[in-house]
Design a protein around this motif. Structure first.
Motif, PDB file in Angstrom:
ATOM      1  N   LYS A   1       6.396  41.096 -51.135  1.00 49.20           N
ATOM      2  CA  LYS A   1       7.193  40.577 -49.655  1.00 49.20           C
ATOM      3  C   LYS A   1       8.463  39.639 -49.972  1.00 49.20           C
ATOM      4  O   LYS A   1       9.305  40.056 -49.515  1.00 49.20           O
ATOM      5  N   PHE A   2       8.438  38.936 -51.410  1.00 46.47           N
ATOM      6  CA  PHE A   2       9.577  38.422 -51.554  1.00 46.47           C
ATOM      7  C   PHE A   2      10.495  38.849 -52.657  1.00 46.47           C
ATOM      8  O   PHE A   2      11.236  38.028 -53.300  1.00 46.47           O
ATOM      9  N   THR A   3      10.227  39.961 -53.032  1.00 40.22           N
ATOM     10  CA  THR A   3      11.139  40.691 -54.253  1.00 40.22           C
ATOM     11  C   THR A   3      12.506  41.433 -53.442  1.00 40.22           C
ATOM     12  O   THR A   3      13.203  42.284 -54.174  1.00 40.22           O
ATOM     13  N   GLY A   4      12.513  41.468 -52.025  1.00 38.68           N
ATOM     14  CA  GLY A   4      13.461  42.056 -51.566  1.00 38.68           C
ATOM     15  C   GLY A   4      13.354  43.681 -50.943  1.00 38.68           C
ATOM     16  O   GLY A   4      14.310  44.246 -50.552  1.00 38.68           O
ATOM     17  N   GLY A   5      12.276  44.096 -51.432  1.00 35.75           N
ATOM     18  CA  GLY A   5      12.364  45.673 -51.171  1.00 35.75           C
ATOM     19  C   GLY A   5      11.726  45.849 -49.742  1.00 35.75           C
ATOM     20  O   GLY A   5      11.021  45.123 -49.264  1.00 35.75           O
ATOM     21  N   SER A   6      12.183  47.157 -49.034  1.00 30.44           N
ATOM     22  CA  SER A   6      11.794  47.387 -47.981  1.00 30.44           C
ATOM     23  C   SER A   6      10.990  49.043 -47.945  1.00 30.44           C
ATOM     24  O   SER A   6      10.927  49.615 -47.046  1.00 30.44           O
ATOM     25  N   THR A   7      10.500  49.241 -49.151  1.00 31.98           N
ATOM     26  CA  THR A   7       9.996  50.523 -49.400  1.00 31.98           C
ATOM     27  C   THR A   7       8.346  50.406 -48.902  1.00 31.98           C
ATOM     28  O   THR A   7       7.860  49.398 -48.647  1.00 31.98           O
ATOM     29  N   SER A   8       8.078  51.514 -49.284  1.00 32.60           N
ATOM     30  CA  SER A   8       6.381  51.564 -48.975  1.00 32.60           C
ATOM     31  C   SER A   8       5.631  50.717 -49.837  1.00 32.60           C
ATOM     32  O   SER A   8       4.522  50.284 -49.144  1.00 32.60           O
ATOM     33  N   GLY A   9       6.240  50.089 -50.889  1.00 32.94           N
ATOM     34  CA  GLY A   9       5.325  49.188 -51.624  1.00 32.94           C
ATOM     35  C   GLY A   9       5.448  47.811 -51.064  1.00 32.94           C
ATOM     36  O   GLY A   9       4.485  46.924 -51.492  1.00 32.94           O
ATOM     37  N   SER A  10       6.080  47.599 -49.791  1.00 38.23           N
ATOM     38  CA  SER A  10       6.259  46.176 -49.335  1.00 38.23           C
ATOM     39  C   SER A  10       5.106  46.113 -48.472  1.00 38.23           C
ATOM     40  O   SER A  10       4.810  44.867 -47.856  1.00 38.23           O
ATOM     41  N   LEU A  11       4.192  47.183 -48.049  1.00 39.18           N
ATOM     42  CA  LEU A  11       3.235  47.066 -47.215  1.00 39.18           C
ATOM     43  C   LEU A  11       1.830  47.222 -48.089  1.00 39.18           C
ATOM     44  O   LEU A  11       1.781  48.113 -48.754  1.00 39.18           O
ATOM     45  N   LEU A  12       0.941  46.136 -47.687  1.00 41.11           N
ATOM     46  CA  LEU A  12      -0.395  46.399 -48.334  1.00 41.11           C
ATOM     47  C   LEU A  12      -1.197  46.948 -47.287  1.00 41.11           C
ATOM     48  O   LEU A  12      -1.531  46.188 -46.202  1.00 41.11           O
ATOM     49  N   ILE A  13      -2.087  48.054 -47.452  1.00 44.99           N
ATOM     50  CA  ILE A  13      -2.938  48.639 -46.390  1.00 44.99           C
ATOM     51  C   ILE A  13      -4.460  48.395 -46.995  1.00 44.99           C
ATOM     52  O   ILE A  13      -4.633  48.598 -48.128  1.00 44.99           O
ATOM     53  N   SER A  14      -5.149  47.926 -46.170  1.00 41.98           N
ATOM     54  CA  SER A  14      -6.653  47.747 -46.372  1.00 41.98           C
ATOM     55  C   SER A  14      -7.284  48.701 -45.768  1.00 41.98           C
ATOM     56  O   SER A  14      -7.323  48.937 -44.519  1.00 41.98           O
ATOM     57  N   ALA A  15      -7.995  49.815 -46.273  1.00 44.67           N
ATOM     58  CA  ALA A  15      -8.823  50.712 -45.664  1.00 44.67           C
ATOM     59  C   ALA A  15     -10.382  50.125 -45.692  1.00 44.67           C
ATOM     60  O   ALA A  15     -10.763  49.997 -46.728  1.00 44.67           O
ATOM     61  N   LEU A  16     -10.794  49.814 -44.485  1.00 43.26           N
ATOM     62  CA  LEU A  16     -12.150  49.015 -44.401  1.00 43.26           C
ATOM     63  C   LEU A  16     -12.990  49.928 -43.533  1.00 43.26           C
ATOM     64  O   LEU A  16     -12.822  50.464 -42.773  1.00 43.26           O
TER      65      LEU A  16
END
Length: 295
Positions: A164-179
């Motif tokens: 969140k705080f490394t300045g990126g706005s790519t897909s890696g900035s979103l953490l998805i939980s498949a529950l």
């Protein structure tokens, strides 16, 4: 008080992060993550000192980014937080990160660590959690980022903060939980999207599969043999790949996609695991959690 050994770049933007939230929600781990990113880290700073601290960071030649914890230990002084925040933001760009978790998760964590709740020395932990949540509500209302850590372990929380705080706005900035979950135990409150997979044939009625879970290769093969399984997976994958970039653009940093079957043991588990594989191939950060699967 702790300071990072990493020096900020001379041209790095100045930034203050105020980390707050419920006791047991992971503030210590989050603060450590900020320290690892090069933030000057301070735990439990008296709230009256925050404006003065912000001025020092704004004027410092060496320290350009700092993170500090303000929480329930401040007691009645927390009522002044919104006013102090407004004052601080006049001197330094400031982000308020609020960590929370479900009551069940907090009770489990206090039970495991055997540490008393800051408000719970003379009352039950459950009541203390409820009281703290109410007292911190005004702070939650002014938070820029709210993180529900119910399904995070320590490593996942730190990875989330770092992303969140490394300045990126790519897909890696979103953490998805498949529950995965079982409807017989209720729909997860933390779910952002819910898919009902009870339309798929139920392995529970095959004696050989009954004691197994949706992770077992035989159960996976059984569920996958039906045409509707592949069609469902394709359609849900297409939907998610459409939605995820828009969620990222709107600033969403974590997403819980829940799949429910009757008991939460076979179909929902298999589908959640398969969705994880498909999204991971598209460079998304995905984890699975199986709420009702036998351990």
């Amino acid at each position: 008080m702790k300071s990072s050994d990493k020096e900020a770049k001379p041209d790095a933007p100045r930034e203050l992060v105020i980390l707050t939230g419920l006791s047991g929600s992971g503030k210590a781990s989050a603060l450590k993550a900020f320290e690892d990113l090069g933030f000057y880290a301070v735990d439990n700073m008296p709230i009256e000192l925050v404006p003065r601290f912000a001025k020092l960071i704004g004027e410092s030649g060496a320290t350009r980014r700092a993170a500090l914890v303000v929480d329930i230990r401040e007691g009645e002084k927390l009522e002044r937080f919104p006013a102090i925040l407004k004052q601080v933001r006049q001197d330094l760009p400031t982000t308020v990160v609020y960590l929370e978790a479900s009551k069940a998760a907090l009770l489990r964590r206090f039970s495991e660590t055997r540490r008393p709740h800051p408000l719970g020395r003379e009352e039950m932990v459950e009541r203390a959690i409820q009281s703290e949540r109410k007292k911190l509500d005004p702070i939650r209302n002014v938070a820029d980022v709210i993180v529900d850590t119910s399904n995070f372990n320590v490593h996942e929380l730190r990875a989330y903060i770092q992303s969140k705080f490394t300045g990126g706005s790519t897909s890696g900035s979103l953490l998805i939980s498949a529950l995965s979950f079982g409807y017989k135990n209720g729909v997860p409150l933390e779910a952002d999207l819910v898919f009902d997979v009870r339309f798929l044939p139920n392995p529970h009625f095959v004696p050989e599969f009954r004691p197994l879970t949706g992770k077992h290769p035989k159960v996976v093969s059984y569920i996958k043999q039906f045409a509707q399984t592949g069609e469902f997976l394709d359609k849900v994958t297409d939907l998610l790949l459409f939605l995820l970039p828009h969620y990222i653009h709107e600033g969403k940093s974590y997403l819980t996609v829940a799949f429910g079957c009757t008991g939460g043991q076979h179909r929902s588990v298999m589908i959640a695991e398969e969705i994880k594989k498909r999204l991971a191939k598209q460079s998304y950060r995905v984890k699975t959690a199986h709420r009702d699967m036998p351990r």
